[in-house]
Design a protein around this motif. Structure first.
Motif, PDB file in Angstrom:
ATOM      1  N   PHE A  52      19.061 100.710 -66.993  1.00 44.57           N
ATOM      2  CA  PHE A  52      17.615 100.826 -67.204  1.00 44.57           C
ATOM      3  C   PHE A  52      17.222  99.833 -66.393  1.00 44.57           C
ATOM      4  CE2 PHE A  52      18.340 102.854 -71.039  1.00 44.57           C
ATOM      5  CZ  PHE A  52      19.732 103.032 -71.696  1.00 44.57           C
ATOM      6  N   LEU A  53      16.018 100.325 -66.001  1.00 45.34           N
ATOM      7  CA  LEU A  53      15.078  99.863 -64.298  1.00 45.34           C
ATOM      8  C   LEU A  53      13.237  99.493 -65.240  1.00 45.34           C
ATOM      9  CD1 LEU A  53      14.946  98.244 -62.637  1.00 45.34           C
ATOM     10  CD2 LEU A  53      15.329 101.040 -61.461  1.00 45.34           C
ATOM     11  N   ASP A  54      12.983  98.683 -65.658  1.00 42.41           N
ATOM     12  CA  ASP A  54      11.914  98.619 -65.730  1.00 42.41           C
ATOM     13  C   ASP A  54      10.937  98.987 -64.888  1.00 42.41           C
ATOM     14  OD1 ASP A  54       8.979  97.768 -66.662  1.00 42.41           O
ATOM     15  OD2 ASP A  54       9.236  95.911 -66.753  1.00 42.41           O
ATOM     16  N   ILE A  55       9.803  99.619 -64.392  1.00 44.61           N
ATOM     17  CA  ILE A  55       8.696  99.743 -63.001  1.00 44.61           C
ATOM     18  C   ILE A  55       8.257  98.754 -62.861  1.00 44.61           C
ATOM     19  CG2 ILE A  55       6.938 101.138 -62.126  1.00 44.61           C
ATOM     20  CD1 ILE A  55       7.647 103.905 -63.999  1.00 44.61           C
ATOM     21  N   GLN A  56       7.389  97.615 -63.466  1.00 40.87           N
ATOM     22  CA  GLN A  56       6.610  97.101 -63.259  1.00 40.87           C
ATOM     23  C   GLN A  56       7.657  95.917 -63.651  1.00 40.87           C
ATOM     24  OE1 GLN A  56       3.087  96.221 -65.538  1.00 40.87           O
ATOM     25  NE2 GLN A  56       1.997  96.810 -63.668  1.00 40.87           N
ATOM     26  N   MET A  57       7.745  95.068 -62.693  1.00 37.70           N
ATOM     27  CA  MET A  57       8.553  94.134 -62.469  1.00 37.70           C
ATOM     28  C   MET A  57       8.000  93.152 -61.009  1.00 37.70           C
ATOM     29  SD  MET A  57      12.140  94.497 -63.331  1.00 37.70           S
ATOM     30  CE  MET A  57      12.438  95.334 -61.768  1.00 37.70           C
ATOM     31  N   PRO A  58       7.684  92.041 -61.217  1.00 34.10           N
ATOM     32  CA  PRO A  58       7.315  90.487 -59.391  1.00 34.10           C
ATOM     33  C   PRO A  58       8.206  90.841 -58.804  1.00 34.10           C
ATOM     34  CG  PRO A  58       8.657  89.832 -61.685  1.00 34.10           C
ATOM     35  CD  PRO A  58       8.969  90.740 -61.850  1.00 34.10           C
TER      36      PRO A  58
ATOM     37  N   ILE B 484      -3.161  86.476 -65.006  1.00 37.89           N
ATOM     38  CA  ILE B 484      -1.696  86.484 -64.873  1.00 37.89           C
ATOM     39  C   ILE B 484      -0.982  87.514 -64.235  1.00 37.89           C
ATOM     40  CG2 ILE B 484      -0.354  87.103 -66.959  1.00 37.89           C
ATOM     41  CD1 ILE B 484      -2.174  85.510 -68.804  1.00 37.89           C
ATOM     42  N   LYS B 485      -1.645  89.197 -64.798  1.00 40.89           N
ATOM     43  CA  LYS B 485      -2.109  90.460 -64.172  1.00 40.89           C
ATOM     44  C   LYS B 485      -1.349  89.941 -62.460  1.00 40.89           C
ATOM     45  CE  LYS B 485      -4.094  95.317 -64.157  1.00 40.89           C
ATOM     46  NZ  LYS B 485      -5.416  95.429 -64.718  1.00 40.89           N
ATOM     47  N   HIS B 486      -2.634  89.658 -61.670  1.00 48.67           N
ATOM     48  CA  HIS B 486      -2.212  89.859 -60.213  1.00 48.67           C
ATOM     49  C   HIS B 486      -1.794  88.574 -60.186  1.00 48.67           C
ATOM     50  CE1 HIS B 486      -4.404  93.780 -60.563  1.00 48.67           C
ATOM     51  NE2 HIS B 486      -5.451  92.912 -61.288  1.00 48.67           N
ATOM     52  N   GLY B 487      -1.459  87.593 -60.337  1.00 46.43           N
ATOM     53  CA  GLY B 487      -1.025  85.779 -60.431  1.00 46.43           C
ATOM     54  C   GLY B 487       0.449  85.607 -60.892  1.00 46.43           C
ATOM     55  N   THR B 488       0.382  85.304 -61.958  1.00 42.66           N
ATOM     56  CA  THR B 488       1.467  84.435 -62.531  1.00 42.66           C
ATOM     57  C   THR B 488       2.548  86.044 -62.841  1.00 42.66           C
ATOM     58  OG1 THR B 488       0.554  85.098 -64.451  1.00 42.66           O
ATOM     59  CG2 THR B 488       0.759  83.038 -63.085  1.00 42.66           C
ATOM     60  N   SER B 489       2.017  87.293 -62.867  1.00 40.12           N
ATOM     61  CA  SER B 489       3.288  88.091 -63.646  1.00 40.12           C
ATOM     62  C   SER B 489       3.875  88.702 -61.932  1.00 40.12           C
ATOM     63  CB  SER B 489       2.958  89.290 -64.465  1.00 40.12           C
ATOM     64  OG  SER B 489       1.832  89.978 -63.061  1.00 40.12           O
ATOM     65  N   ARG B 490       3.136  87.854 -60.702  1.00 35.44           N
ATOM     66  CA  ARG B 490       4.335  88.623 -59.620  1.00 35.44           C
ATOM     67  C   ARG B 490       4.425  87.782 -59.421  1.00 35.44           C
ATOM     68  NH1 ARG B 490      -0.621  93.006 -56.545  1.00 35.44           N
ATOM     69  NH2 ARG B 490      -1.010  93.858 -58.347  1.00 35.44           N
ATOM     70  N   LEU B 491       4.973  87.084 -59.636  1.00 38.05           N
ATOM     71  CA  LEU B 491       5.990  85.278 -59.394  1.00 38.05           C
ATOM     72  C   LEU B 491       7.181  85.814 -59.666  1.00 38.05           C
ATOM     73  CD1 LEU B 491       3.805  82.130 -59.694  1.00 38.05           C
ATOM     74  CD2 LEU B 491       4.623  83.685 -58.147  1.00 38.05           C
ATOM     75  N   ILE B 492       8.312  85.702 -58.997  1.00 40.15           N
ATOM     76  CA  ILE B 492       9.756  85.135 -59.517  1.00 40.15           C
ATOM     77  C   ILE B 492      10.313  84.373 -60.791  1.00 40.15           C
ATOM     78  CG2 ILE B 492      12.075  85.331 -59.074  1.00 40.15           C
ATOM     79  CD1 ILE B 492      11.621  88.016 -57.744  1.00 40.15           C
ATOM     80  N   GLY B 493       9.855  82.635 -59.868  1.00 34.21           N
ATOM     81  CA  GLY B 493       9.790  81.754 -60.859  1.00 34.21           C
ATOM     82  C   GLY B 493       8.304  81.907 -62.528  1.00 34.21           C
TER      83      GLY B 493
END
Lengths: 239, 570
Positions: A52-58, B484-493
């Motif tokens: 089950f794979l979310d599309i939006q991920m960092p 958040i949207k274009h910053g932290t949410s794109r961080l793995i950490g």
């Protein structure tokens, strides 16, 4: 039991789905991952039947992640999305399984029914899964390093796993398999345990028994086995 | 004595001819350099040439007496010295003197020397008055006369001293002294009078012209700026009619008559299409058309009884010298155009063209500005009404995840969601206090914190005394959402967002900093919300305010909002 992996960057969303799946009875959640890099490793290690794979991920989205999976061990994918008009349209068109978040248990039950009848993986090429990779995610101690294909001199399979090596000679661990790298990047197989970037070959030196050694631009050596020498030469346009 | 009187009258007659020539020449451009005190070399040369000619002419117009000449040579030499200074005086004297010397006679040498002396006397007076800063005195005819008289006395003395034999010299002086004193003294004074009159006339003409032009410019200032239409054209036409005193004034655009004031306004009615051939030609060929009423007659194309007989049609030019209309000056058949009004007409046309152009430009700018403001307003409304669907559905998903296991958190989330939507949907005014904005942002952040449990940390640091500061509604939330949207949410950490407020002089600074450092300036696209906030603040408070973005890639992005610090009236 259907071996299942959940990949979503939101912990509560994973818990929610895991709870719903538990109720089904015949689904075993073998793992949960918060990002694509964790997921690639987990898929290679745990070999789930369904992801089950979310599309939006960092960093690497669910769709990008598909190109990084070993085509031989591709699980069946059920996409998860909160809202994505475009992707949902593509899933409908190509009859992929997908779930909208928040998930309606009745809708989940339908998806599981389909999986019970047939969980043979579908080709994800139509969704961009067949595209060549532009960069390789490498796991550091506390970070993810995205290595551009052009910077890689060669890739090697060692005891600890697969490593890609750049001109600096540093070996970087990646969850991607040699097979994935061979199929999804321009790297060429020169040895059972090695791929080489032909752009970085400076010299091929022949040694005994039909073996050879590649010397890279930065001066590193990559072995060439008898079996792969011919195809490599052909690839380089030398007959 | 009788002979001396006769000689005086004869010499005066000659002087008259001489002065007529001077008068005629004074009307030409040749005389422009000598109407002022000459300082620069080219003017000095011109001065030398002109007065040398007069000096020689003085000898030619002289009357031969035995072997000497009764003459008015002194006028040229003295005036050359007075207007050009010692050097010019000397040169003129020398030239005139050498010429006299070449004619021979018993007094040739004495006359040559005395002419040089006269030039130098004029030059000495020039230098004396210039040094004392009394330039105006140089142009006084009486003074010039006096100087010339002195110069002539000196000449007679030189003749007596130099010419030999002495009895001859005495005889010559007896004969010519009186006539030459009278003729030269009067002649020099009159010559200067001619110069001064000419100068006054030229100055008067140009001052009348400038005064008229300035008055029209002042009265017509800005009239056409507010639009090139019948009403404004009529106002301008009336001003020009009153100031120039021409028979009639008309203004047209490319198709029709906009205004007509003066003779013939009974049948030249505003709103009528242009019918005059000259006007159509002026528009078509972008050139001034002139029917002077003499060589080329103007015939009214509307009424055969029209009294107008001369017309000057000048195109009005807009962008890229494109003709936008014409201005027309008329005189009745009984009068001719004055040169001043002709030149003035062209100047007026330039003035009006500039005004029309400026007016169109201003109107355009104004329209664009209004449109932009409207657009920014409606865009903000749209942005407010449109909640990011990802956020909404993810929030609902989180809610559905916690509703069974953590009912208290679920209740909190529902409250946060309703606060968020209430603030988003409807605000009574365009402005809010900082506390209000923080409440909006906090509701949003609580939901995001629940979504990204453990992966997101938020720190809000706003001093309590700033909570009443005013800022446009919906200014802070888009910045935080972006972080958040274009910053932290794109961080793995783990992600961190810090919101801080402080004063900077009389400004309020709000900064939103994330630890992702992924900011990229996008043309349009995802930065839409932030771009709108920035534009709205700038259009409201000026270019010194708005958003400022600093980004250290992969380390931090810091967006700072600056608005003037104002307390919300309670």
């Amino acid at each position: 039991m259907i071996r299942t992996l959940i990949v979503d960057d939101e912990p509560r969303a994973r818990t929610e789905l895991a709870n719903l799946l538990k109720g089904a009875g015949d689904v075993e959640v073998v793992g949960e991952c918060a990002n694509a890099i964790e997921a690639i490793g987990a898929i290679n290690r745990l070999v789930p039947a369904v992801v089950f794979l979310d599309i939006q991920m960092p960093l690497i989205s669910g769709l990008e992640m598909l190109s990084m999976l070993d085509p031989d061990r591709m699980p069946r994918i059920v996409f998860l999305t909160a809202y994505d008009d475009y992707a949902v349209q593509a899933f409908e068109e190509h009859a992929f399984d997908y779930l909208l978040k928040p998930t309606d248990p009745a809708r989940l039950e339908k998806t599981l029914d389909r999986l019970r009848r047939d969980h043979a993986p579908q080709s994800v090429d139509v969704l961009g899964g067949g595209d060549l990779l532009r960069q390789i995610p490498c796991a550091g101690v506390n970070s993810i390093f995205l290595m551009k294909i052009g910077e890689i001199e060669y890739a090697a399979s060692r005891l600890g796993g697969i490593y890609v090596i750049g001109a600096d000679g540093q070996e970087r661990f990646t969850e991607l398999t040699l097979r994935t790298l061979e199929e999804k990047t321009p790297l060429v197989r020169c040895h059972r345990q090695h791929l080489v970037n032909t752009e970085h070959i400076k010299e091929i030196r022949f040694v005994d028994n039909g073996l050879a050694e590649i010397h890279t631009v930065s001066g590193q050596t990559v072995p060439v086995s008898r079996h792969y020498l011919g195809p490599l030469m052909a690839r380089l346009g030398i007959s | 004595m009788v002979g001396s009187l006769n000689l005086t009258i004869s010499l005066l007659e000659q002087t008259c001819v001489y002065l007529v020539i001077a008068h005629l020449l004074s009307r030409t451009r040749l005389f422009i350099p000598v109407m002022h005190v000459t300082i620069r070399l080219p003017h000095k040369v011109a001065c030398y040439l002109i007065f040398s000619i007069f000096c020689i002419m003085g000898t030619y117009f002289g009357l031969r007496l035995d072997d000497s000449i009764a003459n008015t040579r002194a006028i040229g030499a003295v005036l050359g010295g007075i207007l050009g200074g010692p050097s010019v005086g000397f040169a003129v004297g020398l030239t005139g003197g050498l010429h006299r010397y070449s004619l021979g006679g018993s007094t040739d040498l004495a006359c040559a020397i005395s002419t040089v002396a006269e030039g130098l006397i004029g030059g000495a007076v020039h230098r004396y008055l210039i040094r004392r800063g009394k330039i105006d005195l140089l142009f006084q005819p009486v003074r010039v006369s006096a100087v010339t008289f002195v110069a002539e006395v000196v000449q007679m003395a030189i003749i007596l001293l130099v010419a030999r034999p002495l009895p001859v010299a005495v005889h010559v002086v007896q004969n010519v002294a009186l006539p030459m004193w009278i003729a030269n003294t009067l002649g020099a004074g009159l010559f200067m009078r001619i110069l001064v009159d000419r100068r006054v006339m030229v100055e008067k003409q140009s001052s009348v012209f400038s005064a008229k032009a300035l008055k029209i410019a002042a009265r017509a200032e800005g009239v056409l700026r507010s639009g090139f239409n019948e009403e404004n054209s009529a106002r301008v036409a009336r001003i020009i009619y009153e100031e120039t005193g021409v028979g009639a004034v008309a203004i047209t655009d490319r198709e029709k008559l906009l205004a007509f004031i003066g003779i013939g306004d009974d049948h030249h009615l505003p709103g009528r299409p242009i019918s005059s051939g000259q006007t159509l030609q002026a528009i078509a060929e972008n050139q001034v058309m002139y029917a002077d009423g003499n060589e080329v007659a103007y015939h009214c194309s509307i009424s055969p009884n029209c009294r107008l007989g001369a017309a000057l049609v000048i195109p009005l030019r807009g962008e890229g010298a494109h003709v936008v209309g014409t201005i027309k000056l008329y005189e009745p058949k009984t009068r001719l155009f004055s040169t001043i009004n002709r030149t003035l007409g062209e100047g007026i046309a330039r003035l009006l063209s500039a005004q029309i152009l400026a007016g169109r430009y201003e109107q355009q700018m104004h329209r664009i500005e209004q449109q932009q403001q409207l657009l920014a307003q409606s865009e903000i409304k749209l942005l407010q009404a449109q909640v990011n669907p990802h956020f909404l559905f993810n929030a609902l998903n989180t809610l559905s995840a916690v509703i069974r296991t953590e009912p208290e958190l679920a209740r909190q989330l529902v409250l946060n969601l309703s606060t968020f939507f209430r603030k988003n949907l409807k605000r009574p005014s365009d402005e809010a206090c900082l506390a209000d904005e923080i409440e909006h942002v906090n509701a949003y952040l609580q939901i995001e914190l629940a979504r990204f449990t453990g992966r997101l940390a938020v720190d809000i640091d706003v001093p309590p005394d700033l909570t009443h500061a005013r800022l446009p509604t919906f200014s802070l939330q888009p910045i935080v959402e972006n972080a958040i949207k274009h910053g932290t949410s794109r961080l793995i950490g783990d992600g961190r967002v810090r919101i801080a407020g402080r004063c900077d002089g009389s400004d309020l600074l709000l900064s939103v900093e994330d630890n992702a450092g992924l900011y990229q300036r996008q043309p349009g696209g995802d930065g839409l919300g932030m771009g709108l906030v920035d534009r709205r603040i700038r259009s409201r408070y000026g270019d010194g305010y708005g958003l400022d973005v600093e980004c250290d890639p992969h380390v931090f992005t810091r967006v700072t909002l600056r608005v003037p610090l104002e307390e919300l009236a309670a």
